[in-house]
Design a protein around this motif. Sequence first.
Motif, short mmCIF file in Angstrom:
data_model
loop_
_atom_site.label_atom_id
_atom_site.label_comp_id
_atom_site.label_asym_id
_atom_site.label_seq_id
_atom_site.Cartn_x
_atom_site.Cartn_y
_atom_site.Cartn_z
N LYS A 183 68.84 6.84 -43.86
CA LYS A 183 68.82 8.18 -43.24
C LYS A 183 67.79 8.24 -42.13
O LYS A 183 66.64 7.85 -42.34
CB LYS A 183 68.47 9.24 -44.29
N PRO A 184 68.17 8.73 -40.91
CA PRO A 184 67.19 8.77 -39.83
C PRO A 184 66.01 9.70 -40.14
O PRO A 184 66.19 10.78 -40.70
CB PRO A 184 67.98 9.29 -38.63
N VAL A 185 64.82 9.23 -39.80
CA VAL A 185 63.60 9.99 -40.06
C VAL A 185 62.96 10.45 -38.76
O VAL A 185 62.64 11.62 -38.58
CB VAL A 185 62.60 9.11 -40.85
N PHE A 186 62.81 9.49 -37.86
CA PHE A 186 62.06 9.77 -36.64
C PHE A 186 62.53 8.80 -35.56
O PHE A 186 62.88 7.66 -35.86
CB PHE A 186 60.57 9.54 -36.92
N SER A 187 62.56 9.26 -34.31
CA SER A 187 62.82 8.33 -33.22
C SER A 187 62.07 8.77 -31.98
O SER A 187 61.69 9.94 -31.85
CB SER A 187 64.32 8.20 -32.96
N ALA A 188 61.87 7.83 -31.10
CA ALA A 188 61.14 8.10 -29.87
C ALA A 188 61.82 7.39 -28.71
O ALA A 188 62.20 6.23 -28.83
CB ALA A 188 59.70 7.63 -29.99
N ASP A 189 62.02 8.12 -27.61
CA ASP A 189 62.49 7.51 -26.36
C ASP A 189 61.26 7.20 -25.54
O ASP A 189 60.49 8.10 -25.22
CB ASP A 189 63.38 8.49 -25.58
N TRP A 190 61.09 5.96 -25.23
CA TRP A 190 59.94 5.56 -24.44
C TRP A 190 60.36 5.39 -22.99
O TRP A 190 61.39 4.81 -22.69
CB TRP A 190 59.36 4.24 -24.96
N PHE A 191 59.51 5.87 -22.08
CA PHE A 191 59.76 5.69 -20.64
C PHE A 191 58.75 4.69 -20.08
O PHE A 191 57.91 4.17 -20.81
CB PHE A 191 59.72 7.04 -19.93
N SER A 192 58.85 4.48 -18.77
CA SER A 192 57.98 3.48 -18.11
C SER A 192 56.50 3.73 -18.35
O SER A 192 55.69 2.82 -18.23
CB SER A 192 58.22 3.48 -16.61
N ALA A 193 56.14 4.97 -18.62
CA ALA A 193 54.73 5.32 -18.74
C ALA A 193 54.10 4.89 -20.06
O ALA A 193 52.91 5.10 -20.28
CB ALA A 193 54.55 6.82 -18.56
N ILE A 194 54.90 4.28 -20.95
CA ILE A 194 54.32 3.84 -22.22
C ILE A 194 53.61 2.49 -22.01
O ILE A 194 54.12 1.59 -21.36
CB ILE A 194 55.41 3.76 -23.32
N SER A 195 52.41 2.39 -22.58
CA SER A 195 51.57 1.21 -22.38
C SER A 195 52.20 -0.06 -22.94
O SER A 195 53.05 0.00 -23.82
CB SER A 195 50.22 1.42 -23.06
N ALA A 196 51.72 -1.20 -22.44
CA ALA A 196 52.15 -2.49 -22.98
C ALA A 196 51.76 -2.56 -24.45
O ALA A 196 50.81 -1.90 -24.88
CB ALA A 196 51.48 -3.61 -22.20
N ASN A 197 52.47 -3.36 -25.22
CA ASN A 197 52.27 -3.48 -26.66
C ASN A 197 52.30 -2.09 -27.31
O ASN A 197 51.31 -1.62 -27.86
CB ASN A 197 50.97 -4.20 -26.99
N PRO A 198 53.45 -1.42 -27.18
CA PRO A 198 53.50 0.00 -27.55
C PRO A 198 53.18 0.28 -29.03
O PRO A 198 53.64 -0.43 -29.91
CB PRO A 198 54.93 0.42 -27.22
N MET B 82 49.78 5.78 -23.48
CA MET B 82 50.55 5.85 -22.24
C MET B 82 49.73 5.35 -21.06
O MET B 82 48.53 5.17 -21.13
CB MET B 82 51.00 7.29 -21.99
N ARG B 83 50.46 5.12 -19.95
CA ARG B 83 49.83 4.72 -18.70
C ARG B 83 49.75 5.95 -17.79
O ARG B 83 50.74 6.67 -17.66
CB ARG B 83 50.69 3.69 -17.97
N LEU B 84 48.62 6.13 -17.14
CA LEU B 84 48.49 7.22 -16.18
C LEU B 84 47.99 6.64 -14.87
O LEU B 84 47.01 5.90 -14.83
CB LEU B 84 47.52 8.29 -16.69
N ALA B 85 48.69 7.00 -13.78
CA ALA B 85 48.37 6.42 -12.48
C ALA B 85 47.13 7.05 -11.87
O ALA B 85 46.44 6.42 -11.09
CB ALA B 85 49.55 6.60 -11.54
#
Lengths: 109, 154
Positions: free
Chosen positions: A59-74, B119-122
Motif C-alpha cells: 500500500k502506498p505510504v509516501f512519495s516525492a517528486d524530485w526536481f533539479s534542485a535536489i542535492s546530490a546523494n538525495p 536542496m540546491r540554491l543558486a
Amino acid sequence: MTTKPTPRVRVPAKATAGEIIEIKTLISHEMESGQRKDAKGETIPRKIINKFSASFNGKPVFSADWFSAISANPYQSFFFKATESGEFTFTWKDDDGSEYTSKNKLTVG
Amino acid sequence: MLIQPSTLSRRDAMKAAAWALAAAAIAPKLAFADEKAVAAEIKKLYGDKPMASGKIKLDVPEIAENGLVVPINVEIESPMTEADYVKTVHVFAEGNPLPGVVSYQFTPACGKASAATRMRLAQTQDIICVAEMSNGTLHTAKANIKVTIGGCGG
C-alpha cells in the motif's frame, strides 16, 4: 561518479502499535541538474532521480517528486504510523528509466 | 591632435565597460526563475484558488553557507486521518534556474505530515511552500534563505 546508486534506509526494526516512526533514506546519485556546462561550454544533460516512493505491504505510504534542485546523494525522511508487521518497499526512479529498490522489514508488537 | 586618439579610445573603453556592466546585470537575471515563474507554476496547479497562511512549519536555515546542500524540513499541522489529511505539498524556489524543488504526496498512513530533504540554491532567495489538504483547501508559507556560495556550478 558513475558508480551504481546504492540506497541506504534506516527503519526501526521494532515499533509498538500506533507509534509514529521516522524513516530516513539516502541514495548515492550525482543528480546532474541539466544546468551545468562542461569544459566545451555544452550543457551536460539532466540525469536525476525524479521519483521516490515508499509503500508498506503493497500500500502506498509516501512519495516525492524530485526536481533539479535536489542535492546530490538525495536524502529523504518522512514518517509512518505503525499498525501491523510487514515490509516496506522503497523505490527510486532514475531519468534513464532505471529503478533502484530497497526492502525493509518492520515488526510491530 | 595628440589628445584626440587617446580620448577616443577612452570613450570606447568606457562604452565597452558600460556594455559589459549591462550584460552582467541582465544575464544572470535571465537565467533564473523569479516570483512570476513560481506564481505561474502555482497557478497551473491550483488556478486562482484562495490560499490561507498558517499550519505550515517551514524549517530552513536562515543562512546557508553552502548552496549545494541546504536542508529543508516541512511540517504541516494535520490530524492525518482518513477524513482529514495533507494530500500534497509543493516546494518552489524563486531564485533558482528552475522553480520546482520537490513535491510530496502524503497519505493518512504517514501519521504525521512531515518530510525532510536537501536542496540546491543558486542564490539568496525566497522558498515558497504550498500544501493541499484532503478537503481541497490550500495553505502557503514562505521563508527567506541567505546563500553564501551558490549551488549551481557557479
